[in-house]
Design an enzyme around this catalytic site. Sequence first.
Site, PDB file in Angstrom:
ATOM      1  N   LYS A  12       0.852  -1.192   0.000  1.00 47.01           N
ATOM      2  CA  LYS A  12       0.000   0.000   0.000  1.00 47.01           C
ATOM      3  C   LYS A  12       0.888   1.241   0.000  1.00 47.01           C
ATOM      4  O   LYS A  12       1.787   1.384   0.853  1.00 47.01           O
ATOM      5  CB  LYS A  12      -0.849  -0.004   1.270  1.00 47.01           C
ATOM      6  CG  LYS A  12      -2.325   0.215   1.038  1.00 47.01           C
ATOM      7  CD  LYS A  12      -3.027   0.089   2.367  1.00 47.01           C
ATOM      8  CE  LYS A  12      -4.477   0.420   2.262  1.00 47.01           C
ATOM      9  NZ  LYS A  12      -5.101   0.519   3.569  1.00 47.01           N
TER      10      LYS A  12
HETATM   11  C1  E4P Z   1      -8.455   1.308   3.541  1.00 46.48           C
HETATM   12  O1  E4P Z   1      -7.669   0.522   3.045  1.00 46.48           O
HETATM   13  C2  E4P Z   1      -8.297   1.940   4.867  1.00 46.48           C
HETATM   14  O2  E4P Z   1      -7.642   1.031   5.708  1.00 46.48           O
HETATM   15  C3  E4P Z   1      -9.600   2.251   5.564  1.00 46.48           C
HETATM   16  O3  E4P Z   1     -10.711   1.870   4.776  1.00 46.48           O
HETATM   17  C4  E4P Z   1      -9.668   3.592   6.173  1.00 46.48           C
HETATM   18  O4  E4P Z   1     -10.917   3.739   6.795  1.00 46.48           O
HETATM   19  P1  E4P Z   1     -11.246   4.869   7.875  1.00 46.48           P
HETATM   20  O5  E4P Z   1     -11.517   6.145   7.175  1.00 46.48           O
HETATM   21  O6  E4P Z   1     -12.464   4.346   8.587  1.00 46.48           O
HETATM   22  O7  E4P Z   1     -10.046   4.947   8.791  1.00 46.48           O
END
Ligand code: E4P
Length: 214
Positions: free
Chosen positions: A83
Amino acid sequence: MKFFIDTADVNEIREAHELGLVDGVTTNPSLIAKSGRKFEDVIKEITGIVDGPISAEVVSLEHDGMIREAEELAKIHKNIVVKLPMTPEGLKACATLTKEGIKTNVTLIFTPMQALLAAKAGATYVSPFVGRLDDISQDGMGIIDEIKTIFDNYGYTAEIIVASVRNPVHVLDAALIGADIATIPFSVMLQLAKHPLTDAGIERFLKDWEKVPK
Ligand code: E4P
């Protein structure tokens, strides 16, 4: 439609996996911190539970550091997806890793143009954050629709992961738009399964069953 689970809690991952709902896993530094465990230990354990793409995020902000981290992460397991943040350095790292055959997930996407850039740089996955856009009174789902149209227009193969999912309606909308994947917190997965009429129906069937001669 594929469901990823958005957590670094291995117990949640195990439970959701047993329900037959998990095609992959996404983590991020905040979720890893919440687990209270070492990054590598958690990621390794997840690879033993789910046989699907597992996103692990780099924390370096510049290309060379990202590549060093990415190459280490990729060594953990063949299912690791690196990522990367949606920044110019992140895009550069995405292009390099794509050439090396390492899968990438470009994260923290908030506009269709950011998604297009990530796809052009060779991203395997793009992660637009719908909940965080809703939080600032913008139309989170609107950008999913636009990204899907743009990718379809030009045949980009990057898969759209609807991220920052906060409720069942986000998942419904993602499915109606035709997004490839939603990455869903475990609590929302359970919400999706529930309906008060299902519970009431079970209760009535069991009551009536008591009247059946034994
Ligand atoms: C995506 O890969 C992220 O880990 C996640 O969806 C972030 O979500 P949040 O805005 O609830 O922290």
